[in-house]
Design a protein around this motif. Sequence first.
Motif, PDB file in Angstrom:
ATOM      1  N   ALA A  55       3.357 -19.431  -5.790  1.00  0.00           N
ATOM      2  CA  ALA A  55       2.747 -18.242  -5.187  1.00  0.00           C
ATOM      3  C   ALA A  55       1.318 -18.579  -4.797  1.00  0.00           C
ATOM      4  O   ALA A  55       0.771 -19.605  -5.199  1.00  0.00           O
ATOM      5  CB  ALA A  55       2.773 -17.081  -6.171  1.00  0.00           C
ATOM      6  N   TYR A  56       0.735 -17.683  -4.017  1.00  0.00           N
ATOM      7  CA  TYR A  56      -0.646 -17.858  -3.574  1.00  0.00           C
ATOM      8  C   TYR A  56      -1.493 -16.745  -4.163  1.00  0.00           C
ATOM      9  O   TYR A  56      -1.111 -15.577  -4.146  1.00  0.00           O
ATOM     10  CB  TYR A  56      -0.737 -17.816  -2.047  1.00  0.00           C
ATOM     11  CG  TYR A  56      -2.131 -18.055  -1.520  1.00  0.00           C
ATOM     12  CD1 TYR A  56      -2.659 -19.331  -1.475  1.00  0.00           C
ATOM     13  CD2 TYR A  56      -2.920 -17.000  -1.089  1.00  0.00           C
ATOM     14  CE1 TYR A  56      -3.937 -19.560  -0.997  1.00  0.00           C
ATOM     15  CE2 TYR A  56      -4.200 -17.217  -0.611  1.00  0.00           C
ATOM     16  CZ  TYR A  56      -4.698 -18.503  -0.570  1.00  0.00           C
ATOM     17  OH  TYR A  56      -5.973 -18.720  -0.107  1.00  0.00           O
ATOM     18  N   SER A  57      -2.655 -17.087  -4.692  1.00  0.00           N
ATOM     19  CA  SER A  57      -3.611 -16.111  -5.215  1.00  0.00           C
ATOM     20  C   SER A  57      -4.751 -15.963  -4.225  1.00  0.00           C
ATOM     21  O   SER A  57      -5.464 -16.936  -3.949  1.00  0.00           O
ATOM     22  CB  SER A  57      -4.167 -16.571  -6.571  1.00  0.00           C
ATOM     23  OG  SER A  57      -5.270 -15.776  -6.928  1.00  0.00           O
ATOM     24  N   HIS A  58      -4.929 -14.766  -3.716  1.00  0.00           N
ATOM     25  CA  HIS A  58      -6.058 -14.503  -2.816  1.00  0.00           C
ATOM     26  C   HIS A  58      -7.369 -14.488  -3.593  1.00  0.00           C
ATOM     27  O   HIS A  58      -8.430 -14.754  -3.028  1.00  0.00           O
ATOM     28  CB  HIS A  58      -5.855 -13.189  -2.065  1.00  0.00           C
ATOM     29  CG  HIS A  58      -4.727 -13.259  -1.089  1.00  0.00           C
ATOM     30  ND1 HIS A  58      -4.846 -13.845   0.146  1.00  0.00           N
ATOM     31  CD2 HIS A  58      -3.439 -12.856  -1.176  1.00  0.00           C
ATOM     32  CE1 HIS A  58      -3.703 -13.786   0.784  1.00  0.00           C
ATOM     33  NE2 HIS A  58      -2.825 -13.189   0.007  1.00  0.00           N
ATOM     34  N   THR A  59      -7.301 -14.196  -4.878  1.00  0.00           N
ATOM     35  CA  THR A  59      -8.501 -14.156  -5.712  1.00  0.00           C
ATOM     36  C   THR A  59      -9.131 -15.537  -5.840  1.00  0.00           C
ATOM     37  O   THR A  59     -10.335 -15.702  -5.647  1.00  0.00           O
ATOM     38  CB  THR A  59      -8.174 -13.610  -7.116  1.00  0.00           C
ATOM     39  OG1 THR A  59      -7.549 -12.333  -6.971  1.00  0.00           O
ATOM     40  CG2 THR A  59      -9.416 -13.488  -7.963  1.00  0.00           C
ATOM     41  N   ILE A  60      -8.299 -16.535  -6.168  1.00  0.00           N
ATOM     42  CA  ILE A  60      -8.832 -17.895  -6.332  1.00  0.00           C
ATOM     43  C   ILE A  60      -8.577 -18.765  -5.101  1.00  0.00           C
ATOM     44  O   ILE A  60      -8.945 -19.927  -5.085  1.00  0.00           O
ATOM     45  CB  ILE A  60      -8.276 -18.584  -7.594  1.00  0.00           C
ATOM     46  CG1 ILE A  60      -6.750 -18.752  -7.506  1.00  0.00           C
ATOM     47  CG2 ILE A  60      -8.691 -17.863  -8.844  1.00  0.00           C
ATOM     48  CD1 ILE A  60      -6.161 -19.617  -8.603  1.00  0.00           C
TER      49      ILE A  60
END
Length: 82
Positions: A55-60
């Motif tokens: 998955a991709y984290s927009h936060t990091i």
Amino acid sequence: MPIKKYLDRDDQFNQMLRSKRAYTPTYAAKRLNLSRSAFYNLLSELKEDYNFPIAYSHTIESYFYTEPGEVVNFNFKRLTKN
């Protein structure tokens, strides 16, 4: 592409995902010596064809594994709790 180079690249990507460090798609592609579109193709193949829990984290601003596991013979082996 020679198979060893392909496997080395996948191993490097696996290490990047497991490290939980921030790798933007552009930076990850550069580290893997891929174009950005080739990076997205690799990511799509791992997620869709091999069921890697990525998955991709927009936060990091980075990709990561959504569950614990390891890559064995180019398959993601989920770690189970005993």
